[in-house]
Design an enzyme around this catalytic site. Structure first.
Site, PDB file in Angstrom:
ATOM      1  N   TYR A  89       0.927  -1.227   0.116  1.00  0.00           N
ATOM      2  CA  TYR A  89      -0.194  -0.019   0.098  1.00  0.00           C
ATOM      3  C   TYR A  89       0.867   1.138  -0.043  1.00  0.00           C
ATOM      4  O   TYR A  89       1.926   1.289   0.681  1.00  0.00           O
ATOM      5  CB  TYR A  89      -0.786   0.257   1.438  1.00  0.00           C
ATOM      6  CG  TYR A  89      -1.660   1.149   1.426  1.00  0.00           C
ATOM      7  CD1 TYR A  89      -3.031   1.213   0.764  1.00  0.00           C
ATOM      8  CD2 TYR A  89      -1.454   2.284   2.152  1.00  0.00           C
ATOM      9  CE1 TYR A  89      -3.969   2.305   0.997  1.00  0.00           C
ATOM     10  CE2 TYR A  89      -2.094   3.568   1.965  1.00  0.00           C
ATOM     11  CZ  TYR A  89      -3.194   3.583   1.453  1.00  0.00           C
ATOM     12  OH  TYR A  89      -4.089   4.593   1.741  1.00  0.00           O
TER      13      TYR A  89
ATOM     14  N   GLU B 195      -3.706   7.639  -4.052  1.00  0.00           N
ATOM     15  CA  GLU B 195      -3.837   6.336  -3.174  1.00  0.00           C
ATOM     16  C   GLU B 195      -3.405   5.171  -4.192  1.00  0.00           C
ATOM     17  O   GLU B 195      -4.240   4.948  -5.097  1.00  0.00           O
ATOM     18  CB  GLU B 195      -4.987   5.986  -2.356  1.00  0.00           C
ATOM     19  CG  GLU B 195      -4.989   4.998  -1.650  1.00  0.00           C
ATOM     20  CD  GLU B 195      -6.289   4.743  -0.788  1.00  0.00           C
ATOM     21  OE1 GLU B 195      -7.396   4.574  -1.765  1.00  0.00           O
ATOM     22  OE2 GLU B 195      -6.413   4.598   0.351  1.00  0.00           O
TER      23      GLU B 195
END
Ligand code: ADP
Ligand code: MG
Length: 417
Positions: free
Chosen positions: A149, A238
């Protein structure tokens, strides 16, 4: 302190509408892009993105797939284009499971398109009734070895960008944030001096890649993402997953980019990409007149220059007319507010500074002439030319209740319910 929950909330865009307080903090409209649009920007920024195309019909999707050139044995990935995340684990209202699928042949791509297009997808980040899927993205699927991530967020507390990283990326990042918060790293960047090599090194070490080749590849991607973040005036990028290949490459497989609404004037190309089909139509209409509309659950429509709390009444919406509204804007505002059948009374609360009270009053009365409004209207004017404004309202012949202050106005509006 920031938390990952905030990133995912921001990514969903779900907090914006019902919360008055948020409207104060972010007066302009937030901008959401579809993944394929974000990936176009990423390509321009020099990031390596898998081949992709977009389709609005199953046949078109088949064609996009058939026209892709890549190694034999490669697969396609098909994704529903909605602004919300969590698509992989989403469910369509026709019962079809998953907003992200793999396919081996263009025919399979068409069949998946048939199940996805024209239906609504429900994910953790959408409203319960889901979001209509009008477009799907067809892209080259790659064999992802590990999912990490990575995000960059503009953070108020640090007054600048913060890199957020976790070695445990993929579809369950919310669970990671909740259960193992130590698996998430926050690295604030000084926006003036920029991202340093030491910082890049710290982040890629934290991400626990298998080899140094992966680390180098990740550094290159992260540095480019950081440059893009500044170039496009993003408030959030993101990447989940930031995926690794066995060959040592690290790539962005999913992308969610949010933009600073105040930068619209210098990011015209980005803002015109916005697909408004998922927006509240009243919000879209309001934006045409440079008004900020926020839909809420109550029954009093509020047209105001400042956020207001109504004692004993729940606002149905909130329309911020800003500091320099024109007569035309006031008219549009009233029309949009009253189009909501839940609205049982309208409260107008205007401090006339740049915008004079007489202008507001004229806007209101000319709107009433064309509107056929059948619900009570309570108006509180304050500021420049307030007497003239109230006189115009009284002499207009319309049933307008005037109020001296906000409390008085709120009481009178509630009394009409
Ligand atoms: P969402 O986050 O909305 O669920 P993603 O784009 O992240 O959607 O896709 C979900 C999962 O599908 C990813 O975590 C990844 O495992 C897989 N995936 C996404 N894109 C690709 C791709 N190009 N090739 C292979 N797998 C992919
Ligand atoms: Mg994802």
């Amino acid at each position: 302190m920031f938390s990952l929950a905030r990133t995912t909330l921001t990514a969903s865009g779900a907090v914006m509408r019902p919360v008055l307080a948020t409207a104060m903090a972010a007066p302009a409209r937030s901008l959401n892009l579809h993944e394929y649009q974000s990936k176009e920007l990423m390509q321009k920024a020099g990031l390596y993105i898998q081949q992709f195309g977009v389709a609005e019909t199953p046949e078109e999707a088949e064609k996009v797939a058939a026209n892709m050139v890549f190694d034999e044995g490669s697969e396609f990935v098909i994704k529903a284009m909605v602004h919300a995340g969590g698509r992989g684990k989403g469910v369509f209202t026709n019962g079809f499971k998953g907003g992200v699928h793999l396919a081996k042949t263009p025919e399979e791509v068409r069949e998946l398109g048939l199940n996805m297009l024209g239906h609504s997808l429900v994910t953790k980040q959408t409203p319960a009734e889901g979001v209509h899927v009008g477009k799907i993205m067809v892209a080259e699927a790659l064999d992802i070895d590990e999912e990490k991530y990575f995000a960059i967020l503009m953070d108020r507390e640090y007054n600048g960008p913060v890199l957020i990283a976790s070695p445990q990326g993929g579809m369950d990042i919310e669970a990671v944030a909740e259960e193992t918060p130590d698996a998430i790293m926050y690295e604030p960047v000084n926006i003036n001096t920029g991202l340093t090599d030491e910082q890049l090194q710290r982040v890629v070490k934290f991400l626990k890649f298998k080899t140094e080749t992966h680390e180098e590849s990740a550094k290159e991607q992260i540095a480019k993402l950081y440059d893009m973040f500044l170039d496009v005036d993003a408030t959030q990028i993101e990447i989940n997953p930031l995926g690794t290949l066995e060959t040592g490459r690290v790539l962005c497989f999913d992308a969610k980019v949010n933009f600073d609404p105040n930068a619209e004037f210098r990011q015209k190309d980005v803002f015109t990409m916005h697909d408004t089909s998922e927006d509240d139509p009243r919000e879209v209409e309001a934006a045409k007149y440079d008004l900020n509309y926020i839909g809420m659950d109550g029954n009093i429509g509020a047209l105001s220059t400042a956020p207001i709390a109504l004692e004993g009444a729940t606002p149905a919406n909130f329309l911020d007319v800003g500091g320099g509204a024109t007569e035309e804007q006031v008219e549009a505002a009233l029309r949009i507010i009253s189009s909501d059948t839940q609205v049982k009374a309208i409260l107008v609360n205007i401090f006339g500074g740049i915008m004079r009270c007489s202008t507001i009053a004229k806007g209101l009365t000319s709107a009433l002439e064309s509107l056929n409004l059948d619900i009570p209207l309570v108006v509180r004017l304050e500021g420049t030319e307030v007497e003239e404004g109230n006189r115009i309202l009284k002499e207009s012949g319309f049933a307008i209740t005037t109020a001296t202050d906000l409390e008085d106005a709120a009481k009178k509006a509630v009394a009409t319910l």
